[in-house]
Write a protein that holds these residues in place. Structure first.
Motif, PDB file in Angstrom:
ATOM      1  N   LEU A 165       0.823  -1.206   0.000  1.00 19.60           N
ATOM      2  CA  LEU A 165       0.000   0.000   0.000  1.00 19.60           C
ATOM      3  C   LEU A 165       0.858   1.258   0.000  1.00 19.60           C
ATOM      4  CD1 LEU A 165      -2.757   1.402   0.196  1.00 19.60           C
ATOM      5  CD2 LEU A 165      -2.636   1.092   2.676  1.00 19.60           C
ATOM      6  N   ALA A 166       1.928   1.254   0.777  1.00 24.12           N
ATOM      7  CA  ALA A 166       2.826   2.415   0.817  1.00 24.12           C
ATOM      8  C   ALA A 166       3.449   2.658  -0.555  1.00 24.12           C
ATOM      9  CB  ALA A 166       3.911   2.198   1.874  1.00 24.12           C
ATOM     10  N   GLU A 167       3.862   1.587  -1.233  1.00 21.63           N
ATOM     11  CA  GLU A 167       4.440   1.741  -2.573  1.00 21.63           C
ATOM     12  C   GLU A 167       3.407   2.286  -3.549  1.00 21.63           C
ATOM     13  OE1 GLU A 167       5.943  -0.656  -6.445  1.00 21.63           O
ATOM     14  OE2 GLU A 167       5.551  -1.814  -4.640  1.00 21.63           O
ATOM     15  N   LEU A 168       2.209   1.725  -3.522  1.00 19.23           N
ATOM     16  CA  LEU A 168       1.162   2.182  -4.429  1.00 19.23           C
ATOM     17  C   LEU A 168       0.762   3.617  -4.141  1.00 19.23           C
ATOM     18  CD1 LEU A 168      -1.088  -1.000  -4.679  1.00 19.23           C
ATOM     19  CD2 LEU A 168       0.352  -0.006  -6.462  1.00 19.23           C
ATOM     20  N   SER A 169       0.761   4.000  -2.879  1.00 18.18           N
ATOM     21  CA  SER A 169       0.423   5.385  -2.525  1.00 18.18           C
ATOM     22  C   SER A 169       1.448   6.348  -3.111  1.00 18.18           C
ATOM     23  CB  SER A 169       0.348   5.547  -1.008  1.00 18.18           C
ATOM     24  OG  SER A 169      -0.749   4.847  -0.489  1.00 18.18           O
ATOM     25  N   GLY A 170       2.711   5.959  -3.047  1.00 19.35           N
ATOM     26  CA  GLY A 170       3.755   6.794  -3.633  1.00 19.35           C
ATOM     27  C   GLY A 170       3.597   6.927  -5.130  1.00 19.35           C
ATOM     28  N   ARG A 171       3.300   5.819  -5.797  1.00 19.79           N
ATOM     29  CA  ARG A 171       3.098   5.859  -7.248  1.00 19.79           C
ATOM     30  C   ARG A 171       1.874   6.693  -7.605  1.00 19.79           C
ATOM     31  NH1 ARG A 171       3.120  -0.227  -8.962  1.00 19.79           N
ATOM     32  NH2 ARG A 171       2.399   0.707 -10.906  1.00 19.79           N
ATOM     33  N   LEU A 172       0.823   6.586  -6.801  1.00 21.35           N
ATOM     34  CA  LEU A 172      -0.386   7.371  -7.035  1.00 21.35           C
ATOM     35  C   LEU A 172      -0.096   8.858  -6.880  1.00 21.35           C
ATOM     36  CD1 LEU A 172      -3.426   7.579  -7.564  1.00 21.35           C
ATOM     37  CD2 LEU A 172      -3.784   7.174  -5.114  1.00 21.35           C
ATOM     38  N   ASP A 173       0.687   9.225  -5.873  1.00 24.32           N
ATOM     39  CA  ASP A 173       1.056  10.630  -5.682  1.00 24.32           C
ATOM     40  C   ASP A 173       1.806  11.167  -6.898  1.00 24.32           C
ATOM     41  OD1 ASP A 173      -0.141  10.749  -3.189  1.00 24.32           O
ATOM     42  OD2 ASP A 173       1.732  10.430  -2.086  1.00 24.32           O
ATOM     43  N   LEU A 174       2.743  10.379  -7.421  1.00 24.31           N
ATOM     44  CA  LEU A 174       3.494  10.808  -8.609  1.00 24.31           C
ATOM     45  C   LEU A 174       2.577  10.975  -9.817  1.00 24.31           C
ATOM     46  CD1 LEU A 174       6.728   8.633  -8.319  1.00 24.31           C
ATOM     47  CD2 LEU A 174       6.505  11.094  -7.941  1.00 24.31           C
ATOM     48  N   ALA A 175       1.651  10.058  -9.987  1.00 25.36           N
ATOM     49  CA  ALA A 175       0.711  10.150 -11.110  1.00 25.36           C
ATOM     50  C   ALA A 175      -0.182  11.377 -10.967  1.00 25.36           C
ATOM     51  CB  ALA A 175      -0.135   8.882 -11.197  1.00 25.36           C
ATOM     52  N   ARG A 176      -0.623  11.660  -9.750  1.00 23.29           N
ATOM     53  CA  ARG A 176      -1.453  12.855  -9.522  1.00 23.29           C
ATOM     54  C   ARG A 176      -0.676  14.130  -9.820  1.00 23.29           C
ATOM     55  NH1 ARG A 176      -4.297  10.732  -4.038  1.00 23.29           N
ATOM     56  NH2 ARG A 176      -6.166   9.868  -5.003  1.00 23.29           N
ATOM     57  N   GLU A 177       0.609  14.160  -9.428  1.00 26.01           N
ATOM     58  CA  GLU A 177       1.439  15.331  -9.713  1.00 26.01           C
ATOM     59  C   GLU A 177       1.592  15.529 -11.218  1.00 26.01           C
ATOM     60  OE1 GLU A 177       5.147  14.806  -7.644  1.00 26.01           O
ATOM     61  OE2 GLU A 177       4.157  14.772  -5.685  1.00 26.01           O
ATOM     62  N   GLY A 178       1.813  14.459 -11.949  1.00 23.79           N
ATOM     63  CA  GLY A 178       1.924  14.554 -13.408  1.00 23.79           C
ATOM     64  C   GLY A 178       0.636  15.055 -14.029  1.00 23.79           C
ATOM     65  N   LEU A 179      -0.480  14.549 -13.554  1.00 31.08           N
ATOM     66  CA  LEU A 179      -1.784  14.994 -14.052  1.00 31.08           C
ATOM     67  C   LEU A 179      -1.988  16.477 -13.780  1.00 31.08           C
ATOM     68  CD1 LEU A 179      -4.605  14.437 -15.208  1.00 31.08           C
ATOM     69  CD2 LEU A 179      -5.303  13.742 -12.905  1.00 31.08           C
ATOM     70  N   GLU A 180      -1.626  16.930 -12.601  1.00 35.86           N
ATOM     71  CA  GLU A 180      -1.782  18.346 -12.253  1.00 35.86           C
ATOM     72  C   GLU A 180      -0.896  19.228 -13.132  1.00 35.86           C
ATOM     73  OE1 GLU A 180      -3.269  21.679 -10.117  1.00 35.86           O
ATOM     74  OE2 GLU A 180      -3.996  19.673 -10.555  1.00 35.86           O
ATOM     75  N   ARG A 181       0.342  18.792 -13.391  1.00 36.83           N
ATOM     76  CA  ARG A 181       1.227  19.570 -14.272  1.00 36.83           C
ATOM     77  C   ARG A 181       0.633  19.690 -15.668  1.00 36.83           C
ATOM     78  NH1 ARG A 181       5.229  16.369 -11.887  1.00 36.83           N
ATOM     79  NH2 ARG A 181       5.437  15.191 -13.807  1.00 36.83           N
ATOM     80  N   LEU A 182       0.077  18.600 -16.181  1.00 35.58           N
ATOM     81  CA  LEU A 182      -0.529  18.635 -17.513  1.00 35.58           C
ATOM     82  C   LEU A 182      -1.760  19.547 -17.542  1.00 35.58           C
ATOM     83  CD1 LEU A 182      -0.179  14.887 -18.468  1.00 35.58           C
ATOM     84  CD2 LEU A 182       1.019  16.820 -19.520  1.00 35.58           C
TER      85      LEU A 182
END
Length: 84
Positions: A26-43
């Motif tokens: 869960l901790a790993e997936l949460s980190g990956r989700l945070d990165l994906a959200r940041e990329g989405l926000e930048r776009l």
């Protein structure tokens, strides 16, 4: 009755290990989700910024600028996200 308690302790230990494994996953997936959200926000911000800039340009300038930046047929397009 000792064997019953031993069995329950063994099952509890196995369940504890499984919980710890799932927490790590869960901790790993949460980190990956945070990165994906940041990329989405930048776009999203980039899209809004481009829309604002184009809206502020004169119609002739925006049409020319957009057409000049578009690749021609068969031209390769490089992407910063290629291979991600």
């Amino acid at each position: 009755m000792g064997s019953l308690f031993e069995e329950l302790e063994a099952r509890e230990a196995a369940a504890r290990v499984r919980v710890e494994e799932l927490e790590a996953e869960l901790a790993e997936l949460s980190g990956r989700l945070d990165l994906a959200r940041e990329g989405l926000e930048r776009l999203r911000i980039a899209r809004e910024t481009v829309a604002e800039v184009l809206a502020e340009m004169t119609p002739e300038m925006s049409a020319t600028a957009v057409d000049d930046d578009l690749p021609t047929a068969g031209e390769s397009v490089a992407s910063a996200y290629a291979g991600v």
